[in-house]
Design an enzyme around this catalytic site. Sequence first.
Site, PDB file in Angstrom:
ATOM      1  N   GLU A 171       5.784 -11.602   6.905  1.00  0.00           N
ATOM      2  CA  GLU A 171       5.237 -12.316   8.067  1.00  0.00           C
ATOM      3  C   GLU A 171       4.738 -11.351   9.137  1.00  0.00           C
ATOM      4  OE1 GLU A 171       8.101 -15.129   9.486  1.00  0.00           O
ATOM      5  OE2 GLU A 171       7.827 -16.453   7.754  1.00  0.00           O
ATOM      6  N   MET A 187       0.850  -1.198   0.000  1.00  0.00           N
ATOM      7  CA  MET A 187       0.000   0.000   0.000  1.00  0.00           C
ATOM      8  C   MET A 187       0.883   1.245   0.000  1.00  0.00           C
ATOM      9  SD  MET A 187      -3.447  -0.954   1.998  1.00  0.00           S
ATOM     10  CE  MET A 187      -2.877  -0.768   3.662  1.00  0.00           C
ATOM     11  N   SER A 194       6.633  -0.757  10.325  1.00  0.00           N
ATOM     12  CA  SER A 194       5.250  -0.628   9.860  1.00  0.00           C
ATOM     13  C   SER A 194       5.025   0.806   9.415  1.00  0.00           C
ATOM     14  CB  SER A 194       4.288  -0.954  11.014  1.00  0.00           C
ATOM     15  OG  SER A 194       3.000  -0.449  10.724  1.00  0.00           O
ATOM     16  N   LEU A 244       6.699   3.031   1.575  1.00  0.00           N
ATOM     17  CA  LEU A 244       7.634   1.912   1.686  1.00  0.00           C
ATOM     18  C   LEU A 244       8.720   2.158   2.727  1.00  0.00           C
ATOM     19  CD1 LEU A 244       8.106   1.041  -2.095  1.00  0.00           C
ATOM     20  CD2 LEU A 244       6.380   0.212  -0.485  1.00  0.00           C
ATOM     21  N   HIS A 245       9.045   1.110   3.450  1.00  0.00           N
ATOM     22  CA  HIS A 245      10.149   1.134   4.410  1.00  0.00           C
ATOM     23  C   HIS A 245      10.998  -0.113   4.169  1.00  0.00           C
ATOM     24  CE1 HIS A 245       7.686  -1.804   6.427  1.00  0.00           C
ATOM     25  NE2 HIS A 245       6.714  -0.925   6.628  1.00  0.00           N
ATOM     26  N   HIS A 254       9.319  -3.443   3.405  1.00  0.00           N
ATOM     27  CA  HIS A 254       8.864  -3.653   2.023  1.00  0.00           C
ATOM     28  C   HIS A 254      10.047  -3.966   1.108  1.00  0.00           C
ATOM     29  CE1 HIS A 254       5.609  -0.823   3.521  1.00  0.00           C
ATOM     30  NE2 HIS A 254       4.901  -1.837   3.066  1.00  0.00           N
TER      31      HIS A 254
HETATM   32  O1  PAF Z   1      -0.209  -5.709   3.448  1.00  0.00           O
HETATM   33  C1  PAF Z   1      -0.620  -4.783   2.727  1.00  0.00           C
HETATM   34  O2  PAF Z   1       0.042  -3.773   2.545  1.00  0.00           O
HETATM   35  C2  PAF Z   1      -1.999  -4.890   2.108  1.00  0.00           C
HETATM   36  O3  PAF Z   1      -2.893  -5.521   2.956  1.00  0.00           O
HETATM   37  C3  PAF Z   1      -1.983  -5.550   0.725  1.00  0.00           C
HETATM   38  C4  PAF Z   1      -1.542  -6.991   0.796  1.00  0.00           C
HETATM   39  C5  PAF Z   1      -1.069  -4.770  -0.198  1.00  0.00           C
HETATM   40  C6  PAF Z   1      -3.387  -5.535   0.120  1.00  0.00           C
HETATM   41  O4  PAF Z   1      -3.858  -4.229  -0.018  1.00  0.00           O
END
Ligand code: PAF
Length: 294
Positions: A151, A30, A188, A33-34, A37
């Site tokens: 995870e 979504m 997060s 990004l960190h 990701h």
């Molecule tokens: O984990 C996330 O960032 C979201 O739930 C995902 C998997 C991209 C779906 O929108």
Amino acid sequence: MRQARTREQLWSQIRPWRAAGQRIALVPTMGNLHDGHLALVEAARRHADRVITSLYVNPTQFGAGEDFARYPRTPEDDLQHLRAARCDLAFVPDDAAIYPLGLDGATLLRAAPALAGILEGVVRPGHFDGVVTVVARLLNLCAPDFAVFGEKDYQQLLVVRRMVEDLGYPLRIVPVPTVREPDGLALSSRNRFLGASERTAANRLSAVLRDAADQAGQDGADHREVERVALERLQQEGWRVDYVAVRRALDLGEPGRGDRDLRVLAAAWCGQTRLIDNCPASGPDPAAHPTAQA
Ligand code: PAF
């Protein structure tokens, strides 16, 4: 790195890769990004010839009163990170690429209730329906050979894996361990909402979970007691706890005495910010401890 916003742009990028027999990995995100990701992108690179990262804040997975409007959106920074991580294609869909008939016209999926209706699913009803709905759409659009999930959102990982298995997507889910700050806090996007004193206190969640996982893995552990102690510790430190649960890692069912592969999962509020985290726990080896066998 290339970018696609519409379905047509996406397909015109992917077509030659497919024709050349290249394997594709998708990293659904979504945005905002960190390093967590970027670890997903790195794992994707190890598995595939081409990496697509999607950046889309999916409205259908947020309930009324949740933080959809407030969710951090940092597209320019995200693209820069993805370039540095050698992602091949950033899929930054507009709403029409994901929900071409609008939300009212959209076909919505329902996540497997036994897995999606517990823990996060109790506190955020409908959340995993939105997750599987958007992930299925991303998988349909990108047709990857691999899809990579962290995870950190352990229940999401299992819910998506179950959907992939159940609906017969010909791809492999690649799980990636949680990336943490040096003090243990799981990375997060929502950490940015923590005030300075909350940020200092936020590492307690992972510390309490680690202790709980150590205890849950002991021979003859009383899992209910482990949960109670962890809950009480967090509450004493001022957290509002949604749940702390010791579960089977495989399916998040209640563990029996013979179950070795466990996860301790929690969601709790540090001030105004809701954090989730989980920690693996290995129960006693039944071969080494015959009494642990039911
Ligand atoms: O984990 C996330 O960032 C979201 O739930 C995902 C998997 C991209 C779906 O929108």
